[in-house]
Motif scaffolding. Sequence first.
Motif, PDB file in Angstrom:
ATOM      1  N   THR A  51       0.338  -1.376  -0.027  1.00  0.00           N
ATOM      2  CA  THR A  51       0.331   0.245   0.284  1.00  0.00           C
ATOM      3  C   THR A  51       1.041   1.595   0.258  1.00  0.00           C
ATOM      4  O   THR A  51       0.163   2.092  -0.009  1.00  0.00           O
ATOM      5  CB  THR A  51      -0.701  -0.318   1.604  1.00  0.00           C
ATOM      6  OG1 THR A  51      -0.352  -0.152   2.460  1.00  0.00           O
ATOM      7  CG2 THR A  51      -2.327  -0.688   1.419  1.00  0.00           C
ATOM      8  N   ARG A  70       1.785   7.095  -1.654  1.00  0.00           N
ATOM      9  CA  ARG A  70       1.279   6.117  -1.075  1.00  0.00           C
ATOM     10  C   ARG A  70       0.289   5.385  -2.210  1.00  0.00           C
ATOM     11  O   ARG A  70      -0.370   5.838  -3.574  1.00  0.00           O
ATOM     12  CB  ARG A  70      -0.081   6.840  -0.686  1.00  0.00           C
ATOM     13  CG  ARG A  70      -1.864   6.436  -0.361  1.00  0.00           C
ATOM     14  CD  ARG A  70      -1.266   5.236   1.217  1.00  0.00           C
ATOM     15  NE  ARG A  70      -2.734   4.184   1.085  1.00  0.00           N
ATOM     16  CZ  ARG A  70      -2.686   3.340   1.954  1.00  0.00           C
ATOM     17  NH1 ARG A  70      -1.736   2.838   2.735  1.00  0.00           N
ATOM     18  NH2 ARG A  70      -4.059   3.080   2.279  1.00  0.00           N
ATOM     19  N   ASP A  72      -2.571   3.669  -3.593  1.00  0.00           N
ATOM     20  CA  ASP A  72      -4.560   3.224  -3.287  1.00  0.00           C
ATOM     21  C   ASP A  72      -5.041   2.526  -3.998  1.00  0.00           C
ATOM     22  O   ASP A  72      -5.994   1.227  -2.870  1.00  0.00           O
ATOM     23  CB  ASP A  72      -5.513   4.569  -3.120  1.00  0.00           C
ATOM     24  CG  ASP A  72      -5.037   5.695  -2.262  1.00  0.00           C
ATOM     25  OD1 ASP A  72      -4.860   5.297  -0.939  1.00  0.00           O
ATOM     26  OD2 ASP A  72      -4.723   6.927  -2.762  1.00  0.00           O
ATOM     27  N   ARG A  74      -5.077  -0.858  -6.158  1.00  0.00           N
ATOM     28  CA  ARG A  74      -4.254  -1.981  -7.132  1.00  0.00           C
ATOM     29  C   ARG A  74      -5.392  -2.882  -8.639  1.00  0.00           C
ATOM     30  O   ARG A  74      -6.576  -3.030  -7.480  1.00  0.00           O
ATOM     31  CB  ARG A  74      -3.852  -3.054  -5.847  1.00  0.00           C
ATOM     32  CG  ARG A  74      -2.468  -2.516  -5.038  1.00  0.00           C
ATOM     33  CD  ARG A  74      -2.973  -2.985  -4.694  1.00  0.00           C
ATOM     34  NE  ARG A  74      -3.532  -4.023  -3.777  1.00  0.00           N
ATOM     35  CZ  ARG A  74      -3.581  -3.123  -2.680  1.00  0.00           C
ATOM     36  NH1 ARG A  74      -3.662  -2.430  -1.831  1.00  0.00           N
ATOM     37  NH2 ARG A  74      -4.604  -3.821  -1.471  1.00  0.00           N
TER      38      ARG A  74
END
Lengths: 252, 148
Positions: A51, A70, A72, A74
Amino acid sequence: MGKTEKAIEVCLFAGKLMIKYGAETYRVEDTMQRMGEAAGMKNVHTFVTTTGIFFSCQTEQEEDLMQMIRVDQRFQDLNKVTEVNQVSREFVWGDVSLVDAKKRLIEISEAPMNYPIWFIYLASGVAGAAFSYLMGGSVVDMGPAFIGGLITILSLVFLQRYIQGKFFSEFLAAFLGGVTALLLVHIGIGTNIDQVIIGSMIPLVPGIPITNSVRDLMSGDLVAGVSRGAEAAITSLSIAAGVALALSLFLT
Amino acid sequence: MWLEIILCFIATASFAVIFNVPARLVWIGGCIGIASWYSYSFLPILGVIPVFAAASAAFIAAFLSHLLARFLHVPVTTFAIPGVIPLVPGGRAYSTMLAFVEEDYLNGLERGIETILQAGAIAAGMVFALSIFSIRRGVAQRYETNRS
């Protein structure tokens, strides 16, 4: 913005694309490390989890820099992973400049999938039909398994637009696919309920999390491996729960 | 026999499409799927237990994927994921769940353990192929023997 900052930006962008579209953790770390060293950074360290990505390095003036990004969402799109891999390879060999590499990465991230979505629906149905034959060996059940697989993937894609929880939309898709399979067998299309349901659930199998979790755990990326394994396990359990709900509503 | 080969190819190739594998590589994934499925269904005829057959099939699939990935300069995931998919214990997982729904917990546990064993066997086969291809690049060993 200095040269090193720009290079860090490209490295992080490549890493984010790879992890977002389903690459293994060790490949992301390796790619970012090689790209950073090719761009002239020293003391490059990367830490990638499922993540988020951390990246630290030293500039030529011995100044320490550290950034994180980051991840968020996938998706499963191995074509984009292959393309980013190719860009990074060419960058490391020196065939592509930093500016061109960034341009190509932006192109990759903005490009649509390389198959139209209807083709993926069709492939899911066909995969369901073919697997129901491989599991049980009766040609009659291939038709309902095709329809079941199609309904499952259609409802998954539809529900993911409206439901935030990934696992709940998988649960509902499995439930709807199971209900479709049970109804089709009930009205006489198809004979063996087990095979039809197995075929219908096949498009939901979490192939990328399972394979990558094994790969990550073995190459020593324990945090990423465990988190992917948890993702795979919860997805499998929500599929099982969806089918169980459909069966217990209709079989009793 | 031929129908099974063709359907296995179609199943694995359509899985490659589901995972968005580049179009020029889809047929290779299909061929790896045939290899893994055939070794999985042929080995039990020779008297090998199913768990070991799954491990060998996963090893063959992963070995071929690593070989071809190195040869074609693409990530190994592109081949390994569709190649291993035919071995996924979907049927066993389904019968586990069916047994639990019918409140036949003993049978369910038996089937559940079979499912977990097969999943573990697939992982073991993949790991074995991986370790063949990563000789001399070991990680996380127990003793620092390289110090004099």
